[in-house]
Design a protein around this motif. Structure first.
Motif, PDB file in Angstrom:
ATOM      1  N   LYS A 136       0.840  -1.125   0.096  1.00  0.00           N
ATOM      2  CA  LYS A 136       0.067   0.014   0.141  1.00  0.00           C
ATOM      3  C   LYS A 136       0.837   1.287   0.129  1.00  0.00           C
ATOM      4  CE  LYS A 136      -4.002  -2.098   0.615  1.00  0.00           C
ATOM      5  NZ  LYS A 136      -5.408  -2.133  -0.118  1.00  0.00           N
ATOM      6  N   THR A 137       0.457   2.346  -0.476  1.00  0.00           N
ATOM      7  CA  THR A 137       1.328   3.569  -0.668  1.00  0.00           C
ATOM      8  C   THR A 137       1.372   3.979   0.750  1.00  0.00           C
ATOM      9  OG1 THR A 137      -0.592   5.012  -1.041  1.00  0.00           O
ATOM     10  CG2 THR A 137       0.506   4.089  -2.900  1.00  0.00           C
ATOM     11  N   GLU A 145      -1.835   5.965   1.751  1.00  0.00           N
ATOM     12  CA  GLU A 145      -2.967   5.284   1.869  1.00  0.00           C
ATOM     13  C   GLU A 145      -2.852   4.606   3.401  1.00  0.00           C
ATOM     14  OE1 GLU A 145      -4.585   2.506  -1.515  1.00  0.00           O
ATOM     15  OE2 GLU A 145      -2.548   2.504  -1.334  1.00  0.00           O
ATOM     16  N   ILE A 146      -1.609   4.456   3.812  1.00  0.00           N
ATOM     17  CA  ILE A 146      -1.306   3.970   5.092  1.00  0.00           C
ATOM     18  C   ILE A 146      -1.386   4.810   6.381  1.00  0.00           C
ATOM     19  CG2 ILE A 146       0.315   2.498   6.691  1.00  0.00           C
ATOM     20  CD1 ILE A 146       1.555   1.628   4.146  1.00  0.00           C
ATOM     21  N   GLN A 167      -5.086   5.867   6.778  1.00  0.00           N
ATOM     22  CA  GLN A 167      -6.043   5.090   7.657  1.00  0.00           C
ATOM     23  C   GLN A 167      -5.743   5.312   8.970  1.00  0.00           C
ATOM     24  OE1 GLN A 167      -8.582   3.055   6.835  1.00  0.00           O
ATOM     25  NE2 GLN A 167      -8.244   3.653   4.856  1.00  0.00           N
ATOM     26  N   MET A 212      -5.876  -3.820   6.429  1.00  0.00           N
ATOM     27  CA  MET A 212      -5.176  -3.438   5.456  1.00  0.00           C
ATOM     28  C   MET A 212      -3.791  -4.451   5.045  1.00  0.00           C
ATOM     29  SD  MET A 212      -4.422   0.768   5.703  1.00  0.00           S
ATOM     30  CE  MET A 212      -3.667   0.819   4.144  1.00  0.00           C
ATOM     31  N   PHE A 213      -3.469  -5.031   5.845  1.00  0.00           N
ATOM     32  CA  PHE A 213      -2.512  -5.899   5.872  1.00  0.00           C
ATOM     33  C   PHE A 213      -2.366  -7.351   6.633  1.00  0.00           C
ATOM     34  CE2 PHE A 213      -0.740  -1.562   5.501  1.00  0.00           C
ATOM     35  CZ  PHE A 213      -0.149  -1.849   4.404  1.00  0.00           C
TER      36      PHE A 213
END
Length: 112
Positions: A16-17, A20-21, A24, A89-90
């Motif tokens: 993810k960029t 983006e991280i 969030q 996300m991860f």
């Protein structure tokens, strides 16, 4: 005032960029209603070199620095909220963690 510093293995920002991280983490902190709008600061530091228990496992650790005055329950809820958002996300990242440290109001100073 609150600062959230995301430390992670460099592979994380290939999934993810950074924007983006960071967004969030920002959103989760803002949704906690513990901070004034616009006060939240988020930064990210990816690492090329690290050792996790003698392994090269990907990791994300978030350091939260906030002004004192929140209860343990508020801080625990904030931590849980942010970690859950990052975990979503991860899902395949084995190490996702966070801690919060309090700034003392009397010793904090910033240029305004």
């Amino acid at each position: 005032m609150p600062h959230f510093i995301i430390e992670c293995s460099k592979n994380i920002i290939e999934i993810k960029t950074p924007d983006e991280i960071m967004q969030q983490v920002y959103n989760a902190a803002e949704e906690s209603n513990l901070f004034a709008e616009g006060d939240i600061k988020v930064r990210i530091k990816p690492y090329d070199f690290y050792n996790n228990g003698n392994q090269k496992a990907d990791f994300i650790h978030i350091f939260g620095y906030i002004l004192q005055g929140r209860t343990v329950e508020q801080k625990a809820n904030l931590t849980k909220r942010i970690v859950e958002r990052v975990e979503a996300m991860f899902a395949d990242v084995p190490i996702i963690s966070m801690n919060i440290d309090d700034f003392e109001k009397e010793t904090y100073c910033k240029h305004s």
